[in-house]
Design a protein around this motif. Structure first.
Motif, PDB file in Angstrom:
ATOM      1  N   UNK A  52       0.842  -1.198   0.000  1.00 41.81           N
ATOM      2  CA  UNK A  52       0.000   0.000   0.000  1.00 41.81           C
ATOM      3  C   UNK A  52       0.877   1.248   0.000  1.00 41.81           C
ATOM      4  N   UNK A  53       0.247   2.356  -0.332  1.00 44.45           N
ATOM      5  CA  UNK A  53       0.908   3.654  -0.226  1.00 44.45           C
ATOM      6  C   UNK A  53       0.568   4.278   1.118  1.00 44.45           C
ATOM      7  N   UNK A  54       1.586   4.525   1.929  1.00 43.60           N
ATOM      8  CA  UNK A  54       1.423   5.228   3.199  1.00 43.60           C
ATOM      9  C   UNK A  54       2.314   6.461   3.158  1.00 43.60           C
ATOM     10  N   UNK A  55       1.689   7.628   3.254  1.00 41.89           N
ATOM     11  CA  UNK A  55       2.431   8.890   3.112  1.00 41.89           C
ATOM     12  C   UNK A  55       3.211   8.912   1.799  1.00 41.89           C
ATOM     13  N   UNK A  56       2.531   8.399   0.737  1.00 43.71           N
ATOM     14  CA  UNK A  56       3.093   8.379  -0.623  1.00 43.71           C
ATOM     15  C   UNK A  56       4.316   7.482  -0.764  1.00 43.71           C
ATOM     16  N   UNK A  57       4.510   6.561   0.177  1.00 44.99           N
ATOM     17  CA  UNK A  57       5.620   5.621   0.089  1.00 44.99           C
ATOM     18  C   UNK A  57       5.075   4.189   0.090  1.00 44.99           C
ATOM     19  N   UNK A  58       5.624   3.296  -0.768  1.00 45.85           N
ATOM     20  CA  UNK A  58       5.154   1.907  -0.790  1.00 45.85           C
ATOM     21  C   UNK A  58       5.599   1.152   0.456  1.00 45.85           C
ATOM     22  N   UNK A  59       4.638   0.491   1.097  1.00 49.33           N
ATOM     23  CA  UNK A  59       4.915  -0.259   2.322  1.00 49.33           C
ATOM     24  C   UNK A  59       4.259  -1.630   2.216  1.00 49.33           C
ATOM     25  N   UNK A  60       4.998  -2.689   2.561  1.00 48.41           N
ATOM     26  CA  UNK A  60       4.449  -4.042   2.588  1.00 48.41           C
ATOM     27  C   UNK A  60       3.823  -4.302   3.956  1.00 48.41           C
ATOM     28  N   UNK A  61       2.560  -4.746   3.936  1.00 48.90           N
ATOM     29  CA  UNK A  61       1.800  -4.901   5.176  1.00 48.90           C
ATOM     30  C   UNK A  61       1.131  -6.271   5.199  1.00 48.90           C
TER      31      UNK A  61
END
Length: 361
Positions: free
Chosen positions: A142-151
């Motif tokens: 997902x994008x969190x604060x415009x950064x890709x993060x694996x969750x």
């Protein structure tokens, strides 16, 4: 007789002869029906071919891959267009099937959705195919604060088919959309989720829409939509193509290591061609290096029994043109050209079954 009058008579005779030739010219008609994925490409081909062969008329109709296979099998049309292979469950007929282009089935969300990557397991949970036992745990990007993060998330299925993805970091709600008619696009996605062409498009669960265009409108207009469509229908201004990914124990990586456009998420043409030709979607863990997993060839089929055992020359000429000069139009429509091996195979099939020494009609 005056010279001017002779010229007038001569011109009149030429005009009469020309009109006679036009009135007696035989026009060969090719009826094509089926896949709404093949339809836009076939319409472009029909128009372009009519400019160089005005004595051949090509009428193109949609309706879905199932309809195309059924109608060519029953002799209603000369060419049945389909975006998945002919299966054992389809009505049998004496078919010749030719691949004309490559395509990808994109998993798409509304551009407002922060989801950018999913695993096969996540897609199985989203479309409940094969039927799942919820909750399902898997990874997403997902994008969190415009950064890709694996969750890592827990996926639940709620009222009216809504999908909930939850973790300490994200809380997403998705509305899955599916095709409401027999569809090669849906069949291709089902085959990827199930791992076999024995999969059923009707097993996918979600809100039904008609055709690729119906899917496009649904995803563009619904902020929480997730659906699937042919690459040529993709609208980068209003939607995002999700990355298909696997968890390697440390992070999410693209399935088969395929390449993609970092802005839109759309796989590269080379990745699509590799995946389509290698049938990546029905191979365990993909096993087609560099191949986008939900890729397919786009086909037309002919019924030799309805054509008295041979492909008429005017149809063979059109198919030969599609496989050669006509490939120039494939990328303009948004699909991927055949490679040399695919072209050679198609030309061999046309030549092997063509009545090219006979009449055009």
């Amino acid at each position: 007789m005056p010279k001017a009058k002779l010229i007038t008579i001569a011109l009149a005779l030429i005009l009469v002869l020309a009109l006679h030739v036009i009135s007696t010219r035989r026009v060969s008609t090719i009826l094509v029906s089926g896949s709404t994925s093949v339809e836009p490409l076939m319409c472009v081909w029909a128009y372009a071919y009519s400019r160089i062969k005005p004595d051949v008329r090509i009428d193109v109709y949609g309706g879905g891959s199932g309809k195309g296979i059924l109608q060519v099998g029953s002799g209603v049309v000369e060419l049945g267009a389909h975006s998945r292979p002919i299966l054992d469950e389809d009505p049998p007929f004496n078919n010749v099937t030719i691949a004309l282009a490559n395509d990808a089935v994109l998993i798409v969300v509304n551009k407002k959705m922060p989801l950018i990557g999913v695993t096969r397991k996540a897609l199985q949970a989203i479309f409940n195919y094969p039927p799942q036992e919820y909750p399902v745990e898997t990874w997403i990007r997902v994008l969190l604060d415009d950064k890709p993060v694996d969750v890592k998330v827990t996926i639940e299925r709620g009222h009216e088919g809504l999908i909930f993805m939850r973790s300490d970091l994200v809380n997403l709600t998705l509305r899955p959309y599916i095709r409401s008619e027999a569809s090669g696009t849906a069949e291709t996605l089902a085959a990827f989720l199930y791992g076999s062409w024995k999969a059923k498009w009707s097993g996918l669960q979600g809100m039904g829409v008609s055709g690729n265009e119906g899917m496009r409108r649904a995803v563009e207009e619904d902020d929480i939509a997730i659906g699937f469509l042919a690459k040529a229908i993709f609208n980068p201004a209003r939607m995002r193509a999700l990355l298909i990914m696997v968890w390697n124990g440390t992070m999410l990586i693209p399935y088969n290591g395929y390449d993609y456009d970092s802005t839109t998420g759309v796989p590269t043409d080379e990745s699509i061609a590799k995946g389509a030709q290698g049938m990546a979607l029905i191979k365990e863990h993909g096993r087609v290096p560099g191949g986008y997993p939900i890729a397919r060839e786009l086909y037309v089929s002919l019924n030799l029994d309805a054509l008295e055992g041979r492909i008429p020359k005017y149809i063979a000429d059109f198919l030969t043109w599609c496989l050669t000069e006509g490939q120039e139009f494939v990328e303009l429509v948004g699909y991927v050209r055949l490679n040399e091996e695919q072209v050679s195979k198609g030309l061999e099939l046309v030549e092997a079954h063509c009545s090219c020494g006979g009449e055009d009609m």
